[in-house]
Design a protein around this motif. Structure first.
Motif, PDB file in Angstrom:
ATOM      1  N   PRO A   1      -7.338 -15.913   8.849  1.00 54.49           N
ATOM      2  CA  PRO A   1      -6.755 -15.730  10.183  1.00 54.49           C
ATOM      3  C   PRO A   1      -5.277 -16.090  10.306  1.00 54.49           C
ATOM      4  CG  PRO A   1      -8.271 -17.594  10.164  1.00 54.49           C
ATOM      5  CD  PRO A   1      -8.415 -16.898   8.844  1.00 54.49           C
ATOM      6  N   SER A   2      -4.771 -16.952   9.460  1.00 52.95           N
ATOM      7  CA  SER A   2      -3.368 -17.351   9.593  1.00 52.95           C
ATOM      8  C   SER A   2      -2.422 -16.504   8.738  1.00 52.95           C
ATOM      9  CB  SER A   2      -3.202 -18.828   9.224  1.00 52.95           C
ATOM     10  OG  SER A   2      -3.519 -19.022   7.856  1.00 52.95           O
ATOM     11  N   GLN A   3      -2.952 -15.526   8.045  1.00 51.91           N
ATOM     12  CA  GLN A   3      -2.131 -14.702   7.154  1.00 51.91           C
ATOM     13  C   GLN A   3      -1.711 -13.405   7.836  1.00 51.91           C
ATOM     14  OE1 GLN A   3      -1.295 -15.839   3.863  1.00 51.91           O
ATOM     15  NE2 GLN A   3      -2.045 -17.624   4.953  1.00 51.91           N
ATOM     16  N   ASP A   4      -0.529 -12.896   7.466  1.00 54.33           N
ATOM     17  CA  ASP A   4      -0.080 -11.638   8.061  1.00 54.33           C
ATOM     18  C   ASP A   4      -0.041 -10.480   7.063  1.00 54.33           C
ATOM     19  OD1 ASP A   4       2.126 -12.389   6.588  1.00 54.33           O
ATOM     20  OD2 ASP A   4       3.561 -12.096   8.207  1.00 54.33           O
ATOM     21  N   LYS A   5      -0.357 -10.758   5.794  1.00 51.91           N
ATOM     22  CA  LYS A   5      -0.443  -9.704   4.778  1.00 51.91           C
ATOM     23  C   LYS A   5      -1.596 -10.031   3.837  1.00 51.91           C
ATOM     24  CE  LYS A   5       4.392  -8.217   4.456  1.00 51.91           C
ATOM     25  NZ  LYS A   5       4.898  -8.926   5.613  1.00 51.91           N
ATOM     26  N   PHE A   6      -2.186  -8.964   3.255  1.00 51.48           N
ATOM     27  CA  PHE A   6      -3.323  -9.105   2.352  1.00 51.48           C
ATOM     28  C   PHE A   6      -3.181  -8.074   1.238  1.00 51.48           C
ATOM     29  CE2 PHE A   6      -4.444  -9.141   6.854  1.00 51.48           C
ATOM     30  CZ  PHE A   6      -4.874 -10.442   7.038  1.00 51.48           C
ATOM     31  N   TRP A   7      -3.566  -8.444   0.018  1.00 52.55           N
ATOM     32  CA  TRP A   7      -3.554  -7.460  -1.068  1.00 52.55           C
ATOM     33  C   TRP A   7      -4.614  -6.389  -0.838  1.00 52.55           C
ATOM     34  CZ3 TRP A   7       0.674  -7.438  -3.347  1.00 52.55           C
ATOM     35  CH2 TRP A   7       1.284  -8.566  -3.882  1.00 52.55           C
ATOM     36  N   ILE A   8      -4.245  -5.147  -1.121  1.00 53.37           N
ATOM     37  CA  ILE A   8      -5.242  -4.097  -1.306  1.00 53.37           C
ATOM     38  C   ILE A   8      -5.031  -3.571  -2.721  1.00 53.37           C
ATOM     39  CG2 ILE A   8      -5.558  -3.527   1.119  1.00 53.37           C
ATOM     40  CD1 ILE A   8      -3.774  -1.083   0.728  1.00 53.37           C
ATOM     41  N   GLY A   9      -6.026  -2.942  -3.278  1.00 54.66           N
ATOM     42  CA  GLY A   9      -6.011  -2.572  -4.690  1.00 54.66           C
ATOM     43  C   GLY A   9      -5.232  -1.319  -5.013  1.00 54.66           C
ATOM     44  N   ALA A  10      -3.918  -1.382  -4.826  1.00 56.42           N
ATOM     45  CA  ALA A  10      -3.056  -0.254  -5.175  1.00 56.42           C
ATOM     46  C   ALA A  10      -1.740  -0.792  -5.712  1.00 56.42           C
ATOM     47  CB  ALA A  10      -2.806   0.640  -3.965  1.00 56.42           C
ATOM     48  N   ASP A  11      -1.219  -0.109  -6.735  1.00 56.65           N
ATOM     49  CA  ASP A  11       0.058  -0.527  -7.305  1.00 56.65           C
ATOM     50  C   ASP A  11       0.732   0.652  -8.002  1.00 56.65           C
ATOM     51  OD1 ASP A  11      -0.660  -0.398 -10.222  1.00 56.65           O
ATOM     52  OD2 ASP A  11      -2.035  -2.007  -9.668  1.00 56.65           O
ATOM     53  N   ASP A  12       1.965   0.431  -8.384  1.00 56.22           N
ATOM     54  CA  ASP A  12       2.731   1.382  -9.193  1.00 56.22           C
ATOM     55  C   ASP A  12       3.119   0.671 -10.482  1.00 56.22           C
ATOM     56  OD1 ASP A  12       4.208   3.567 -10.095  1.00 56.22           O
ATOM     57  OD2 ASP A  12       6.020   2.924  -9.049  1.00 56.22           O
ATOM     58  N   ALA A  13       2.114   0.208 -11.212  1.00 58.37           N
ATOM     59  CA  ALA A  13       2.342  -0.579 -12.421  1.00 58.37           C
ATOM     60  C   ALA A  13       3.048   0.209 -13.516  1.00 58.37           C
ATOM     61  CB  ALA A  13       1.012  -1.124 -12.943  1.00 58.37           C
ATOM     62  N   ASP A  14       2.925   1.531 -13.500  1.00 63.30           N
ATOM     63  CA  ASP A  14       3.579   2.328 -14.543  1.00 63.30           C
ATOM     64  C   ASP A  14       4.966   2.820 -14.124  1.00 63.30           C
ATOM     65  OD1 ASP A  14       2.870   4.244 -12.710  1.00 63.30           O
ATOM     66  OD2 ASP A  14       1.551   5.348 -14.064  1.00 63.30           O
TER      67      ASP A  14
ATOM     68  N   SER B   1      -1.188   4.088  -7.243  1.00 61.22           N
ATOM     69  CA  SER B   1      -2.555   4.426  -7.637  1.00 61.22           C
ATOM     70  C   SER B   1      -3.478   3.289  -7.224  1.00 61.22           C
ATOM     71  CB  SER B   1      -2.660   4.602  -9.154  1.00 61.22           C
ATOM     72  OG  SER B   1      -1.854   5.667  -9.582  1.00 61.22           O
ATOM     73  N   TRP B   2      -4.711   3.668  -6.885  1.00 62.70           N
ATOM     74  CA  TRP B   2      -5.738   2.666  -6.626  1.00 62.70           C
ATOM     75  C   TRP B   2      -6.141   2.029  -7.948  1.00 62.70           C
ATOM     76  CZ3 TRP B   2      -5.886   1.279  -1.879  1.00 62.70           C
ATOM     77  CH2 TRP B   2      -5.691   2.193  -0.851  1.00 62.70           C
ATOM     78  N   VAL B   3      -6.824   0.906  -7.883  1.00 59.11           N
ATOM     79  CA  VAL B   3      -7.236   0.216  -9.108  1.00 59.11           C
ATOM     80  C   VAL B   3      -8.209   1.046  -9.943  1.00 59.11           C
ATOM     81  CG1 VAL B   3      -6.733  -2.130  -8.337  1.00 59.11           C
ATOM     82  CG2 VAL B   3      -8.955  -1.119  -7.814  1.00 59.11           C
ATOM     83  N   ASP B   4      -8.815   2.075  -9.359  1.00 60.32           N
ATOM     84  CA  ASP B   4      -9.675   2.968 -10.146  1.00 60.32           C
ATOM     85  C   ASP B   4      -8.896   4.173 -10.685  1.00 60.32           C
ATOM     86  OD1 ASP B   4      -9.340   4.624  -7.945  1.00 60.32           O
ATOM     87  OD2 ASP B   4     -11.463   4.707  -7.427  1.00 60.32           O
ATOM     88  N   GLU B   5      -7.571   4.133 -10.567  1.00 61.96           N
ATOM     89  CA  GLU B   5      -6.619   5.097 -11.127  1.00 61.96           C
ATOM     90  C   GLU B   5      -6.456   6.389 -10.334  1.00 61.96           C
ATOM     91  OE1 GLU B   5      -7.206   5.520 -15.341  1.00 61.96           O
ATOM     92  OE2 GLU B   5      -7.140   3.355 -15.638  1.00 61.96           O
ATOM     93  N   ARG B   6      -7.133   6.537  -9.199  1.00 54.65           N
ATOM     94  CA  ARG B   6      -6.874   7.690  -8.334  1.00 54.65           C
ATOM     95  C   ARG B   6      -5.561   7.469  -7.592  1.00 54.65           C
ATOM     96  NH1 ARG B   6     -10.060   7.690  -4.099  1.00 54.65           N
ATOM     97  NH2 ARG B   6     -10.624   5.537  -4.498  1.00 54.65           N
ATOM     98  N   LEU B   7      -4.834   8.550  -7.322  1.00 55.36           N
ATOM     99  CA  LEU B   7      -3.579   8.428  -6.585  1.00 55.36           C
ATOM    100  C   LEU B   7      -3.843   8.071  -5.127  1.00 55.36           C
ATOM    101  CD1 LEU B   7      -1.483  11.457  -7.893  1.00 55.36           C
ATOM    102  CD2 LEU B   7      -1.178   9.030  -8.443  1.00 55.36           C
ATOM    103  N   VAL B   8      -3.069   7.137  -4.610  1.00 53.86           N
ATOM    104  CA  VAL B   8      -3.175   6.766  -3.201  1.00 53.86           C
ATOM    105  C   VAL B   8      -2.915   7.991  -2.327  1.00 53.86           C
ATOM    106  CG1 VAL B   8      -2.076   5.416  -1.363  1.00 53.86           C
ATOM    107  CG2 VAL B   8      -2.648   4.330  -3.546  1.00 53.86           C
TER     108      VAL B   8
ATOM    109  N   GLU C   1       9.329  -3.542  -5.542  1.00 57.52           N
ATOM    110  CA  GLU C   1       8.086  -3.640  -4.779  1.00 57.52           C
ATOM    111  C   GLU C   1       7.120  -2.596  -5.313  1.00 57.52           C
ATOM    112  OE1 GLU C   1       9.715  -3.224  -0.791  1.00 57.52           O
ATOM    113  OE2 GLU C   1       9.705  -5.402  -0.594  1.00 57.52           O
ATOM    114  N   ARG C   2       6.214  -3.016  -6.174  1.00 56.37           N
ATOM    115  CA  ARG C   2       5.314  -2.098  -6.865  1.00 56.37           C
ATOM    116  C   ARG C   2       3.843  -2.345  -6.553  1.00 56.37           C
ATOM    117  NH1 ARG C   2       8.231   2.229  -8.844  1.00 56.37           N
ATOM    118  NH2 ARG C   2      10.342   1.442  -8.927  1.00 56.37           N
ATOM    119  N   CYS C   3       3.566  -3.210  -5.569  1.00 58.29           N
ATOM    120  CA  CYS C   3       2.188  -3.492  -5.179  1.00 58.29           C
ATOM    121  C   CYS C   3       2.049  -3.263  -3.680  1.00 58.29           C
ATOM    122  CB  CYS C   3       1.822  -4.928  -5.550  1.00 58.29           C
ATOM    123  SG  CYS C   3       1.827  -5.182  -7.349  1.00 58.29           S
TER     124      CYS C   3
END
Length: 149
Positions: free
Chosen positions: A67-80, A86-93, A115-117
């Motif tokens: 409740p006190s946080q204003d941001k949360f990780w979701i499973g997407a990044d541009d690691a390459d 891409s989502w963590v299952d490798e599909r494009l967002v 900023e890649r996450c």
């Protein structure tokens, strides 16, 4: 005593006709978040890829557990570093049912920080759980997900 199908400490949900189990797992940088979820078995960071109903459910889950946080990780990044998330299952967002980017996002850079996450936010700047690209070194809340199809 009744048996449950939910893995220990995961919360069960049926949203958009799919079975999901979610678990709040503390906080960490993005790579720690991914490995924390993978360490739980067939689990990944929560993916916000199933439209408005799922998006609203994920945001509500995160707000109730952090409740006190204003941001949360979701499973997407541009690691390459190809400027495509891409989502963590490798599909494009971009191929998701719907995306929830904050206006002007993604932009991959904030001054000198790459900023890649992807984080979901809840603030006046990010109403309704809009997404923004952020530095992967930020320490944000982690939510892991198990889903069936």
């Amino acid at each position: 005593m009744p048996k449950t199908i939910a893995p220990k400490e995961f919360e069960f949900a049926i949203v958009t006709g799919k079975v999901h189990f979610l678990r709040a797992m503390g906080k960490g940088q993005y790579m720690k978040a991914k490995s924390t979820c993978q360490g739980e078995g067939l689990v990944h960071l929560v993916m916000d890829d199933r439209g408005q109903e799922w998006h609203d459910y994920v945001l509500q889950f995160m707000e109730s557990h952090f409740p006190s946080q204003d941001k949360f990780w979701i499973g997407a990044d541009d690691a390459d570093w190809d400027d495509q998330f891409s989502w963590v299952d490798e599909r494009l967002v971009a191929d998701s049912m719907k995306t929830f980017w904050l206006p002007g996002e993604p932009h991959f850079k904030n001054r000198v920080v790459d900023e890649r996450c992807v984080a979901m936010g809840k603030s006046p700047e990010s109403p309704g759980g809009m997404w923004e690209d952020v530095a992967c070194t930020k320490t944000l809340p982690i939510t892991c997900e198990i889903r069936f199809p």
